[in-house]
Design an enzyme around this catalytic site. Sequence first.
Site, PDB file in Angstrom:
ATOM      1  N   GLY A 177       0.819  -1.200   0.000  1.00 12.18           N
ATOM      2  CA  GLY A 177       0.000   0.000   0.000  1.00 12.18           C
ATOM      3  C   GLY A 177       0.856   1.253   0.000  1.00 12.18           C
ATOM      4  N   TRP A 190     -22.560  16.447   6.595  1.00  7.58           N
ATOM      5  CA  TRP A 190     -23.421  15.400   7.138  1.00  7.58           C
ATOM      6  C   TRP A 190     -23.489  15.428   8.657  1.00  7.58           C
ATOM      7  CZ3 TRP A 190     -22.611  10.115   4.230  1.00  7.58           C
ATOM      8  CH2 TRP A 190     -23.033  10.269   2.908  1.00  7.58           C
ATOM      9  N   TYR A 249     -15.644  -3.399   8.119  1.00  8.28           N
ATOM     10  CA  TYR A 249     -14.220  -3.046   8.086  1.00  8.28           C
ATOM     11  C   TYR A 249     -13.561  -3.356   9.419  1.00  8.28           C
ATOM     12  CZ  TYR A 249     -10.035  -0.129   7.513  1.00  8.28           C
ATOM     13  OH  TYR A 249      -8.740   0.324   7.441  1.00  8.28           O
ATOM     14  N   ARG A 284       1.525   3.569  -2.027  1.00 12.64           N
ATOM     15  CA  ARG A 284       1.127   4.808  -2.708  1.00 12.64           C
ATOM     16  C   ARG A 284      -0.075   5.480  -2.049  1.00 12.64           C
ATOM     17  NH1 ARG A 284       1.289   3.469  -9.121  1.00 12.64           N
ATOM     18  NH2 ARG A 284       0.572   5.622  -9.229  1.00 12.64           N
ATOM     19  N   VAL A 328      -1.425   6.247   4.003  1.00 12.43           N
ATOM     20  CA  VAL A 328      -0.627   5.654   5.079  1.00 12.43           C
ATOM     21  C   VAL A 328       0.712   5.134   4.567  1.00 12.43           C
ATOM     22  CG1 VAL A 328      -0.543   3.766   6.744  1.00 12.43           C
ATOM     23  CG2 VAL A 328      -2.658   5.076   6.459  1.00 12.43           C
TER      24      VAL A 328
END
Length: 314
Positions: free
Chosen positions: A11, A203, A137, A13, A16
């Site tokens: 990951g 929101w 998640y 790119r 994080v």
Amino acid sequence: MEKTDKIYVAGHRGLVGSAIVRSLKRSGYENVIGRTHKELDLTDQAAVRDFFEKEHPDVVVLAAAKVGGINANNTAPADFAYENMQIQCNVIKCCHDFKVKKLLFLGSTCIYPKMAPQPIPEDALLTGPLEPTNEAYAIAKISGLEMCRFFKRQYGDNFISCMPTNLYGPYDNYELQGSHVLPAMIRKFHEAKISGAKSVELWGTGSPLREFLYVDDMADACVFLLEHYDGEQHVNIGTGKELTIKELAELVKKTVGFEGEIVWNSDMPDGTPRKLTDVTKLHSLGFTHKVDLEEGVKLAYEWFKENVSQARGM
């Protein structure tokens, strides 16, 4: 870790991963490798094994994940659960099979119960029901950190986990339907300012309390843990400071220079009412963050303006 270790950042790119790569290189680790999703699909077990067999990384940082905000988690929970579990299972098992010296797994503070004690200590994990809007998640991330713990317990693998709080900064996702709250605000206020709009709709009610950490501080904490921590329990990474979403909106509005009105759409969900990490453990190990929120929002907005044409989600 040795400065010559080959370090694979999965990951590399994203928000994080790119920050962790920057931090590793600042700390003198030059042999850092990564693969784009096009080059390596981490949900493909055979492809992941082929990569480990060819590259044999010494250290792995698992920062790759399918991520999104409340709307994305609400509308595609099966995708969030399935894809994240696939990624984690494939990478963690290969780290064991190919005898990686150290693995750092990155989770999220959404793993904690919706009504966890505040600030949230590490041992609040699995003590109550999760927030429904990001349950899928959270369950995937819980399975990942528990898997690391089980491999350490059964095989002695040096697998550690950390739980960063809400992050923001360079290479964030600015896609309005899938982004987190702070980058979404930056984009909304920026576009409203450019277009001359009189108001911006946000929101919820603005009442939830949240903690935000500049992503380079998170990355420095990750490198610190790779160098100094081998414990079984995961470690919270945060600031230990919070503010309401309404206060955050006012800060972003001021930073961007938008002079119109904020309209709160209370028909949309707020999410967890409060989510503040207890960072006592991280501080006791010897690490504290450096960038305060006001400075961090300025840095994030400057990056966004300079990279608006290529920012994710634009």
